[in-house]
Design a protein around this motif. Structure first.
Motif, PDB file in Angstrom:
ATOM      1  N   LEU A   1       5.994  11.905   8.912  1.00 13.70           N
ATOM      2  CA  LEU A   1       6.570  12.726   7.835  1.00 13.70           C
ATOM      3  C   LEU A   1       7.055  14.059   8.411  1.00 13.70           C
ATOM      4  O   LEU A   1       8.153  14.519   8.089  1.00 13.70           O
ATOM      5  CB  LEU A   1       5.542  12.988   6.738  1.00 13.70           C
ATOM      6  CG  LEU A   1       5.145  11.838   5.831  1.00 13.70           C
ATOM      7  CD1 LEU A   1       4.005  12.263   4.911  1.00 13.70           C
ATOM      8  CD2 LEU A   1       6.317  11.336   5.024  1.00 13.70           C
ATOM      9  N   LEU A   2       6.229  14.666   9.252  1.00 14.95           N
ATOM     10  CA  LEU A   2       6.591  15.955   9.846  1.00 14.95           C
ATOM     11  C   LEU A   2       7.804  15.812  10.766  1.00 14.95           C
ATOM     12  O   LEU A   2       8.659  16.692  10.811  1.00 14.95           O
ATOM     13  CB  LEU A   2       5.407  16.552  10.603  1.00 14.95           C
ATOM     14  CG  LEU A   2       4.204  16.927   9.731  1.00 14.95           C
ATOM     15  CD1 LEU A   2       3.071  17.453  10.592  1.00 14.95           C
ATOM     16  CD2 LEU A   2       4.588  17.922   8.663  1.00 14.95           C
TER      17      LEU A   2
ATOM     18  N   LEU B   1      10.035   6.616   3.114  1.00 12.31           N
ATOM     19  CA  LEU B   1       8.961   7.445   3.654  1.00 12.31           C
ATOM     20  C   LEU B   1       8.035   6.631   4.559  1.00 12.31           C
ATOM     21  O   LEU B   1       7.689   5.497   4.235  1.00 12.31           O
ATOM     22  CB  LEU B   1       8.140   8.073   2.529  1.00 12.31           C
ATOM     23  CG  LEU B   1       8.835   9.152   1.715  1.00 12.31           C
ATOM     24  CD1 LEU B   1       8.009   9.500   0.478  1.00 12.31           C
ATOM     25  CD2 LEU B   1       9.080  10.386   2.558  1.00 12.31           C
ATOM     26  N   PRO B   2       7.626   7.221   5.682  1.00  8.92           N
ATOM     27  CA  PRO B   2       6.682   6.529   6.569  1.00  8.92           C
ATOM     28  C   PRO B   2       5.243   6.668   6.069  1.00  8.92           C
ATOM     29  O   PRO B   2       4.951   7.474   5.188  1.00  8.92           O
ATOM     30  CB  PRO B   2       6.865   7.265   7.897  1.00  8.92           C
ATOM     31  CG  PRO B   2       7.311   8.628   7.512  1.00  8.92           C
ATOM     32  CD  PRO B   2       8.105   8.470   6.245  1.00  8.92           C
TER      33      PRO B   2
ATOM     34  N   ALA C   1      10.942  14.997  -0.648  1.00 10.77           N
ATOM     35  CA  ALA C   1       9.638  14.411  -0.978  1.00 10.77           C
ATOM     36  C   ALA C   1       8.541  14.976  -0.083  1.00 10.77           C
ATOM     37  O   ALA C   1       7.439  15.281  -0.551  1.00 10.77           O
ATOM     38  CB  ALA C   1       9.708  12.893  -0.845  1.00 10.77           C
ATOM     39  N   ILE C   2       8.836  15.123   1.193  1.00 11.24           N
ATOM     40  CA  ILE C   2       7.844  15.635   2.143  1.00 11.24           C
ATOM     41  C   ILE C   2       7.462  17.070   1.789  1.00 11.24           C
ATOM     42  O   ILE C   2       6.277  17.421   1.774  1.00 11.24           O
ATOM     43  CB  ILE C   2       8.368  15.534   3.591  1.00 11.24           C
ATOM     44  CG1 ILE C   2       8.522  14.066   3.991  1.00 11.24           C
ATOM     45  CG2 ILE C   2       7.457  16.274   4.562  1.00 11.24           C
ATOM     46  CD1 ILE C   2       9.381  13.843   5.222  1.00 11.24           C
TER      47      ILE C   2
ATOM     48  N   MET D   1       0.845  -1.200   0.000  1.00 11.50           N
ATOM     49  CA  MET D   1       0.000   0.000   0.000  1.00 11.50           C
ATOM     50  C   MET D   1       0.877   1.245   0.000  1.00 11.50           C
ATOM     51  O   MET D   1       0.593   2.213  -0.720  1.00 11.50           O
ATOM     52  CB  MET D   1      -0.942  -0.002   1.210  1.00 11.50           C
ATOM     53  CG  MET D   1      -1.905   1.164   1.225  1.00 11.50           C
ATOM     54  SD  MET D   1      -3.045   1.214  -0.176  1.00 11.50           S
ATOM     55  CE  MET D   1      -4.155  -0.120   0.226  1.00 11.50           C
ATOM     56  N   LYS D   2       1.932   1.239   0.793  1.00 12.60           N
ATOM     57  CA  LYS D   2       2.826   2.401   0.854  1.00 12.60           C
ATOM     58  C   LYS D   2       3.405   2.690  -0.532  1.00 12.60           C
ATOM     59  O   LYS D   2       3.372   3.831  -1.000  1.00 12.60           O
ATOM     60  CB  LYS D   2       3.940   2.152   1.869  1.00 12.60           C
ATOM     61  CG  LYS D   2       4.865   3.353   2.044  1.00 12.60           C
ATOM     62  CD  LYS D   2       5.878   3.105   3.130  1.00 12.60           C
ATOM     63  CE  LYS D   2       7.158   2.664   2.495  1.00 12.60           C
ATOM     64  NZ  LYS D   2       8.311   2.732   3.376  1.00 12.60           N
ATOM     65  N   TRP D   3       3.901   1.666  -1.209  1.00 13.68           N
ATOM     66  CA  TRP D   3       4.477   1.862  -2.547  1.00 13.68           C
ATOM     67  C   TRP D   3       3.433   2.381  -3.518  1.00 13.68           C
ATOM     68  O   TRP D   3       3.683   3.306  -4.284  1.00 13.68           O
ATOM     69  CB  TRP D   3       5.096   0.558  -3.059  1.00 13.68           C
ATOM     70  CG  TRP D   3       6.480   0.369  -2.549  1.00 13.68           C
ATOM     71  CD1 TRP D   3       6.855  -0.256  -1.397  1.00 13.68           C
ATOM     72  CD2 TRP D   3       7.684   0.852  -3.151  1.00 13.68           C
ATOM     73  NE1 TRP D   3       8.214  -0.195  -1.251  1.00 13.68           N
ATOM     74  CE2 TRP D   3       8.756   0.463  -2.312  1.00 13.68           C
ATOM     75  CE3 TRP D   3       7.963   1.548  -4.308  1.00 13.68           C
ATOM     76  CZ2 TRP D   3      10.078   0.769  -2.605  1.00 13.68           C
ATOM     77  CZ3 TRP D   3       9.282   1.848  -4.609  1.00 13.68           C
ATOM     78  CH2 TRP D   3      10.317   1.467  -3.761  1.00 13.68           C
TER      79      TRP D   3
END
Length: 189
Positions: A91-92, A84-85, A111-112, A53-55
């Motif tokens: 992310l923050l 990335l989480p 990316a963030i 799902m993350k990918w």
């Protein structure tokens, strides 16, 4: 709802986004973002916190950014996907860390910023405004040397100024912080 069904829908939407750029693809992308797509994507990650799902979510977000902002603009997201989480709060947290020339962290931070920037263009919030502002301020503080020396590219600086100005205005905090104009001068020396 099952994960495989959600993955199938995301894969179908992603397939549409990676077609040759035409007006229909761009209109589809605009429809997605006007339907709170960033929030929905992170909601899918919250429901199904798996690697698949993350990918799928990050690759789709990168393609969405490509369509909305221009070809290969989403590359920083693709480059950082494996690091990335799933949680916007994580992310923050990563955004506010000192990269110390750590390429994985630097890639994540790019990316963030891109995810926050693009979602902000379509009036989406992935986290509480004050949390985002605090992370942006921390990013500026810990990366001030790179910002001043010119080690940070101009697109990143532009996104940073946009995001800082937006979240500074949204939070209406009362403590003393440099103005957006001072931030621009500081970043673009």
């Amino acid at each position: 709802m099952e994960e495989e069904i959600v993955l199938g829908v995301l894969e179908t939407f992603h397939g549409i986004l990676i077609q040759d750029s035409d007006n229909h693809v761009r209109e589809f992308a605009k429809t997605l973002v006007s339907s709170t797509w960033f929030s929905l994507s992170f909601g899918c990650l919250g429901l199904f916190p798996t690697e698949k799902m993350k990918w799928r979510v990050y690759l789709m977000l990168s393609s969405l950014v490509d369509v909305l902002l221009g070809t290969d603009t989403g590359q920083p997201i693709r480059d950082a996907t494996s690091y990335l989480p799933s949680d916007p709060i994580d992310l923050l947290f990563l955004l506010g860390q000192k990269d110390s020339h750590n390429l994985e962290l630097s890639s994540c931070q790019s990316a963030i910023l891109l995810i926050l920037y693009t979602s902000s263009l379509y009036d989406e919030r992935l986290a509480d405004d004050k949390l985002v502002l605090a992370s942006l301020e921390q990013y500026i503080l810990v990366n001030s040397t790179d910002l001043q020396s010119g080690a940070t590219d101009s697109f990143t600086k532009m996104m940073l100024v946009h995001l800082y100005g937006l979240y500074r205005g949204l939070t209406k905090v009362s403590y003393e912080i440099p103005s957006v104009q001072k931030l621009k001068e500081y970043c673009f020396r």
